[in-house]
Scaffold this active site. Structure first.
Site, PDB file in Angstrom:
ATOM      1  N   HIS A 102       2.448   3.374   1.006  1.00 60.36           N
ATOM      2  CA  HIS A 102       2.845   3.073  -0.160  1.00 60.36           C
ATOM      3  C   HIS A 102       4.490   3.525  -0.078  1.00 60.36           C
ATOM      4  CE1 HIS A 102       3.543   0.944  -4.150  1.00 60.36           C
ATOM      5  NE2 HIS A 102       2.306   0.508  -4.179  1.00 60.36           N
ATOM      6  N   GLU A 151       4.654  -5.275   0.861  1.00 57.63           N
ATOM      7  CA  GLU A 151       5.052  -5.024  -0.629  1.00 57.63           C
ATOM      8  C   GLU A 151       6.032  -5.029  -0.445  1.00 57.63           C
ATOM      9  OE1 GLU A 151       1.723  -3.702  -2.277  1.00 57.63           O
ATOM     10  OE2 GLU A 151       2.421  -2.009  -1.987  1.00 57.63           O
TER      11      GLU A 151
END
Ligand code: PGA
Length: 225
Positions: A102, A151
């Protein structure tokens, strides 16, 4: 089949989680269409809570067979004297999935592609399916990884979700095709999720903020055709 992956990040107390589950479960049970979606595998729902809540959340949601628990991260070491780390070995059997790479981990915790590669390896050794988050074309993608969450940094937590046509262009540039799944994350919410979910080329969404509200999270699941 679409994926809805809720990333709770560093949110939720024990009592907040219990109240989230109560609200969510009651709403699902009173909505047979959504319940059917979950049972008939039209949707794979994954919720990634903070580590200490994993076990209890798994128990509380066990009545919904197609809701799975994921970790938000795993250690890049197999085990050892690394205080505070949670290795894949500990998570084996507790989670089916783990988010790795992430952008918040890459940024705040200085994770490198090399660390992420080790985490992916450890996931596979421990029967955990990695959900690899990438920020764009410059991040490495292990060829074995099936779940890839794109993302873009500027879209995360900002309210500026990336327009769907730009997301599709990135998918093409990344050359992602089946059996890999391409998931979009970055300010997905009840107002914009349909744009992504209804695109055949996008296999799911990864909401952060929108997953903290059980009604909003459920509204995303309801969108699944
Ligand atoms: P957001 O977070 O939906 O709050 O932008 C998504 C993510 O960081 O995974």
């Amino acid at each position: 089949m679409k994926y809805i992956i809720g990333n709770w990040k560093a949110h939720m107390s024990l009592s907040e989680m219990q109240s989230w589950v109560n609200t969510f479960s009651n709403a699902v049970k009173s909505d047979s269409a959504t319940l059917n979606k979950l049972v008939n595998h039209q949707a794979t729902v994954i919720i990634c809570p903070p580590f200490p809540l994993i076990s209890l959340l798994k128990d509380l949601l066990s009545e919904f067979p197609n809701i799975h628990i994921g970790a938000q991260n795993i250690a890049s070491v197999a085990e050892g004297a690394f205080t505070g780390e949670v290795p894949a070995k500990t998570l084996k059997g507790l989670v089916k999935y783990a988010i790795v790479g992430h952008s918040e981990r890459r940024h705040f915790f200085h994770e490198t592609d090399e660390d992420i590669q080790k985490k992916i390896e450890l996931c596979y050794q421990n029967e955990i399916q990695p959900i690899l988050c990438i920020r764009g074309q410059y991040d490495a993608i292990d060829p074995r990884v099936e779940l890839i969450a794109y993302e873009p940094i500027e879209a995360i937590g900002t309210g500026n979700n990336q327009p769907v046509d730009e997301v599709l262009t990135v998918k093409q540039q990344l050359n992602i095709s089946l059996p890999k799944r391409f998931i979009y994350g970055g300010s997905v919410n009840g107002n914009n999720a349909a744009e992504y979910i209804f695109k055949m080329e996008i296999d799911g969404i990864l909401p952060g903020n929108a997953s903290l509200n059980p009604h909003e999270f459920l509204s995303l699941i309801k969108l699944i055709p």
